[in-house]
Every structure is written in C-alpha cells, then in structure tokens.
Write an enzyme that holds these catalytic residues in place. Structure first.
Site, PDB file in Angstrom:
ATOM      1  N   LYS A 198       0.832  -1.205   0.000  1.00 30.55           N
ATOM      2  CA  LYS A 198       0.000   0.000   0.000  1.00 30.55           C
ATOM      3  C   LYS A 198       0.864   1.251   0.000  1.00 30.55           C
ATOM      4  CE  LYS A 198      -3.810  -0.015   2.380  1.00 30.55           C
ATOM      5  NZ  LYS A 198      -4.795   0.026   3.499  1.00 30.55           N
ATOM      6  N   GLU A 204       9.976  -5.252   4.214  1.00 31.62           N
ATOM      7  CA  GLU A 204      10.243  -6.540   3.574  1.00 31.62           C
ATOM      8  C   GLU A 204       9.961  -6.482   2.075  1.00 31.62           C
ATOM      9  OE1 GLU A 204       8.961  -7.388   7.847  1.00 31.62           O
ATOM     10  OE2 GLU A 204       8.341  -6.051   6.207  1.00 31.62           O
ATOM     11  N   GLY A 259      -5.087  -4.682   5.236  1.00 33.40           N
ATOM     12  CA  GLY A 259      -4.269  -5.667   4.531  1.00 33.40           C
ATOM     13  C   GLY A 259      -4.779  -7.084   4.653  1.00 33.40           C
ATOM     14  N   ARG A 260      -5.180  -7.482   5.855  1.00 34.67           N
ATOM     15  CA  ARG A 260      -5.606  -8.873   6.052  1.00 34.67           C
ATOM     16  C   ARG A 260      -7.002  -9.140   5.497  1.00 34.67           C
ATOM     17  NH1 ARG A 260      -4.822  -6.088  10.578  1.00 34.67           N
ATOM     18  NH2 ARG A 260      -6.482  -5.749  12.098  1.00 34.67           N
ATOM     19  N   GLU A 345      -4.058 -10.945  14.634  1.00 29.67           N
ATOM     20  CA  GLU A 345      -3.721  -9.541  14.420  1.00 29.67           C
ATOM     21  C   GLU A 345      -4.956  -8.670  14.616  1.00 29.67           C
ATOM     22  OE1 GLU A 345      -0.523  -8.188  11.597  1.00 29.67           O
ATOM     23  OE2 GLU A 345      -2.247  -7.333  10.545  1.00 29.67           O
ATOM     24  N   HIS A 376       0.095 -37.691  14.002  1.00 25.70           N
ATOM     25  CA  HIS A 376       1.319 -38.375  14.414  1.00 25.70           C
ATOM     26  C   HIS A 376       2.297 -37.393  15.056  1.00 25.70           C
ATOM     27  CE1 HIS A 376       0.275 -42.191  12.407  1.00 25.70           C
ATOM     28  NE2 HIS A 376      -0.409 -41.383  11.604  1.00 25.70           N
ATOM     29  N   LYS A 487       8.741  -2.757  14.163  1.00 26.39           N
ATOM     30  CA  LYS A 487       9.315  -2.070  13.009  1.00 26.39           C
ATOM     31  C   LYS A 487      10.151  -0.875  13.459  1.00 26.39           C
ATOM     32  CE  LYS A 487       5.394  -3.118   9.935  1.00 26.39           C
ATOM     33  NZ  LYS A 487       4.326  -2.519   9.097  1.00 26.39           N
TER      34      LYS A 487
END
Length: 521
Positions: A198, A204, A259-260, A345, A376, A487
């Site tokens: 955005k 990153e 964002g999510r 979040e 397992h 951040k």
C-alpha cells in the site's frame, strides 16, 4: 461497555460454573442443526452447548449490540476509530454494503483492469521486453498482501477447469533464502513481478522488490524493460513510478481495506492470474453470499455470529487457551497461517475501543496444520494433554482425484479425531495411560468440493466471525499498533549492524548485536 459487566455475561459465568453436560451426552442430541452456506456445511454439534447456554450467548450479542455494529460497518461508518477509517472490504464483493456509487465504480474499474492484465498473461499476449510470453509470475508482498493470495492460489491453482500452465511464486520473508530460492528458477525475459505494498515502503516488500529489480537489470541491461515485467498494487504512485513502473501497470489500494482483508482487491491479482477472471468472480460470489447471510440472517442461524459466540463461550468461560485449525485437505495447508493473521492480528488486543484495559482474555493462540500429519505429532497433546483448547476441523466431501481409498481414509480420520476429542476413552483401571478424557469442544466445516465459491464463502465467514468477536470484547479489530513497535525498534538496530550509526541498546540486546557483528564475515 465492558462485556463482563453485562447481565448476559454474568449469567453465562453462572452457567459455566455449573456442571455442563459432557459432550458424550450432548452429541446424542446436538443443540444446533448443521447450517449450510454456498456449499459449506457448518456443524457445531460437538460444542459444549445446550439450549440455555445458546440463549445466554445470543442475549450477550444483543447486549453488546453486535448487529447494530454490523450495520455501522456495512453502512460505511468509521468504525476503525483509532485510525478514523471506514471498514469496507465487503464493498469489494459488492454485496450487502450500502456504499456510494463512487466506491462501487472504483471497485469495478480496478477489477476490469485486473482482468485485462490477468487475461493477457494467461493467454500469452502479455509480452516481455524481448517479445516472449510470460511463464512465471512472482508475487512480492508481506502479511495481508501475501497470505491470502498464496492460500487461495495454492488451494485452487491445480483445478483443471481453471488453471493455466503459468508458475506462480510467492516471496514475503526479508530472509534472502525466500526470494533467492526462487530467482534461479526464472528466465527474466519471461517473468512478471507483482509488488503489493500500500505504501510502497513496507520494509520486507521494498527490500525484496529492489533485489528483484537488481536481478532483472543485471541480466537484461534494460531499464526500459522494467515497465513490461513489473506490476504494482499501491497508493504511492510517485514512488512506484520512480521504481520504473508504467502508469498503466499500477493498481490502487484504498485505506478502507485493511491488509488482512485485501485478497478480494487488486492484491488478488495473482489469484485471478491463477484461476482466471471467472474463477475470481466465483470467489467474490462466495464471499458475497456470506456477506448477505451475515447481514440478513437471524441470530439463531447466523453462522459468523454463532461461530464468534461459541468462541467466546470456549475462550472466556470454558478456559480454552488455544484454537487449533485442523485442515483435512492438503490444498488448505496454508489456511492456519492465513487465519493466524486474520484472527490474532485483528483481536489480539488488551485495550478497548475507549482506551481502557479490556479486563478479560481476548484472542487465544491460533495454530494448526493438516491431517493426517498432525495425528502423528501434536494430536497426542490434544487427546491426553492438560491444556484446554478448541478446534476447527475442515474437510472436503468430494474431490476429482478418483482415489477413493485415500479420500475415505482421510475423511474417516477427520471424523474419528473429532469424535475422540468429544467422547474420549474410558480405559481399564490397570491401564490409566490409555485414558482419554474427551469433552474437548470442536466445530466441523464440511466443504462439498473445494472451488472458488466455497472457499470465498468460508474465508468471508471467518472475517465476519472476527468482527463479531471484536464487538463482543469491545475492541477495535481493524488496527494493529502492536505490529508497529517492532518495526520502529528494528531500524536503529539495523543501522548499528550495518555500520551506519551506532545506537545504544539495553545490555541484553547489545551483546547479541556484537555477537552477530563478530560472526559476520
């Protein structure tokens, strides 16, 4: 209001303190029928729930005014109060919202532009700087700009009715092993990069995008070629153009989409490339059906509301400290990762919308994996461990593999595991190590077949569950200020590690910095 101060909450606390019937008894006559939505069946029959508790939970939703808050969200009010923003991801599906014509037109325009790009890449008419068609697409993002698209592409890309021969890759981690494991597989003349950010400054994504750009230029010596090999989804048009991107290859994001919640937006471009325009439209249609169900269905059969209320009952009254998402379909292996961000979040908060301490537990730890692998590994703890938990089992009724033995064993294991968690096992007195207490509440979601419509409905139900849960807890589900602290702290540490500027740190951090510097060649 503090939900713990409501009459309904106090009543539920009394009910929880009583001897709630065991699941071994409750499963003989479940309180709730199986509820269906767009090919997904939601079964709450293995929840520790009777009619009195269900009534109390619905009364809690009424006292907390969940539906009134729902209407505020759908009407475009700025319910994200800490950022003074509306929350209109449902407008991307153009379903239950009452939104302005400007927003509807903007959404439709972007979807048309996405379709133009996606179809050109899929049919081979999008040509690189040497006039060769695209064979590989690399999506560069992080968090909400990455988890949703990768989940949907991995789940649906192998669908023979919709898939193409394109290879779609995802790079998110700033760890170089992520991006630089992908790049050697690529031919720069046939690769399209999608940068989803955005702000176009997310650390990153920025570092990975610059590395991809350098990789491309080193091999092509063609700065003009960037315009044919890079697409961006961003609001920062100026920064994207400085990167070398062509204006026609820039797709917008809006501040009223978190964002999510953004896979339905231009962030979903790799989805559209993977499953085609019609497949993406089916995905939106499935989500739209969930929006309308949430907006129009009464509380007693409203799937997102019931999911949230049962979660409240499990977390706040029965002491469940974690939610295990157990997907019995390898194509949904990334669903727990996606839901970790969506739920934790959104609702991992300790302050109310008014800035007060929340005073109750909010979102527990969400984790999970695929069956039968997990049986397992961690299922031992689920069956005989001492921690309270709840679980969502997700399985698909039908697939097109034509491998009945595999499929029937997979389904049998899923049902058996939820049954074991409910009823347990009463071991002989001389074999106490075999005792399985059971009485673990779980939900089961049965998908008739894994297609875009079904997946869209499933993900939208989880979105609305998160919203309802946040309203009950009186927290803002649409900000994430805790993410920002890390951040902020990382920047001076980076400057110290890279020798740009020396910053004082606490002793524990400082000695780790010095150790890394000593170990770095």
């Amino acid at each position: 209001m503090n939900p713990a101060n409501t009459a309904a909450w106090k009543n539920l606390a009394k009910l929880a303190a009583q001897d709630v019937s065991s699941l071994a008894e409750l499963t003989k006559q479940p309180t709730l029928d199986i509820l269906e939505l767009s090919g997904c069946q939601f079964d709450f029959g293995k929840q520790r729930l009777n009619q009195e508790i269900l009534t109390g939970l619905i009364e809690l939703s009424e006292e907390c005014e969940v539906f009134a808050h729902r209407d505020k969200m759908l009407n475009g009010e700025a319910i994200n109060n800490s950022e003074d923003r509306a929350v209109l991801h449902t407008a991307l599906r153009q379903g239950a919202n009452v939104v302005s014509p400007d927003i509807a037109n903007a959404v439709q325009d972007v979807q048309r532009r996405m379709a133009t790009i996606a179809e050109a890449v899929r049919n081979g008419t999008w040509l690189g700087y040497t006039n060769k068609p695209i064979t590989d697409v690399v999506h560069i993002g992080i968090g909400g700009s990455h988890l949703g698209p990768e989940l949907v592409v991995r789940a649906l890309a192998d669908d023979g009715k919709r898939s193409s021969n394109l290879k779609i890759h995802f790079a998110a981690n700033i760890d170089g092993h992520d991006l630089f494991a992908i790049l050697p597989q690529l031919n720069p003349e046939k690769t399209l990069f999608i940068i989803a950010s955005k702000s176009f400054t997310t650390l990153e994504t920025q570092v990975n995008a610059q590395s991809a750009r350098s990789w491309f230029l080193e091999r092509t010596c063609s700065p003009d070629g960037i315009a044919k090999h890079f697409v961006a989804i961003t609001t920062n048009i100026g920064e994207a153009e400085s990167f070398g991107l062509a204006e026609e290859n820039l797709l917008p994001m809006w501040d009223w989409v978190g964002g999510r919640y953004s896979l339905w937006s231009a962030v979903g471009l790799p989805i559209m490339i993977a499953i085609g325009v019609s497949g993406f439209e089916e995905l939106l249609a499935g989500a739209r059906s969930a929006d309308r169900h949430f907006a129009e269905t009464q509380a007693q059969t409203n799937i997102p509301l019931l999911s949230a209320l049962l979660a409240t009952w499990n977390y706040n009254f029965l002491g469940a400290g974690s939610l295990a998402v157990l997907t019995y379909d390898e194509r949904l292996a990334l669903l727990p990762d996606y839901l970790q961000q969506l739920e934790m979040e959104s609702n991992g908060k300790s302050v109310t919308r008014d800035g007060d301490a929340v005073g109750i537990h909010t979102m527990p730890i969400l984790w999970g994996g695929t069956g039968t692998r997990g049986q397992h590994a961690y299922h031992q703890l689920l069956h005989q461990g001492t921690r309270a938990f709840t679980a969502d089992f997700i399985l698909v009724a039908s697939d097109d593999l034509d491998q009945a033995e595999h499929h029937n064993w997979l389904a049998a294991n899923a049902l058996a595991q939820s049954q074991a968690m409910a009823i347990g096992y009463d071991a002989p007195a001389n074999q106490p190590y075999r005792q399985v207490p059971g009485n673990r509440p779980t939900s089961t979601i049965l998908i008739d077949e894994l297609g875009p419509r079904q997946l869209g409905a499933l993900l939208a139900v989880y979105e609305h569950k998160v919203f309802c849960q946040g309203v009950v807890w009186n927290i803002n589900s649409f900000d994430q200020w805790g993410v920002e602290l890390g951040k902020m702290l990382a920047e001076p540490i980076y400057e110290t590690l890279s020798g740009q500027q020396d910053h004082k740190q606490d002793l524990a951090t400082q000695r780790l910095i010095e150790t890394i510097q000593y170990k770095t060649p």
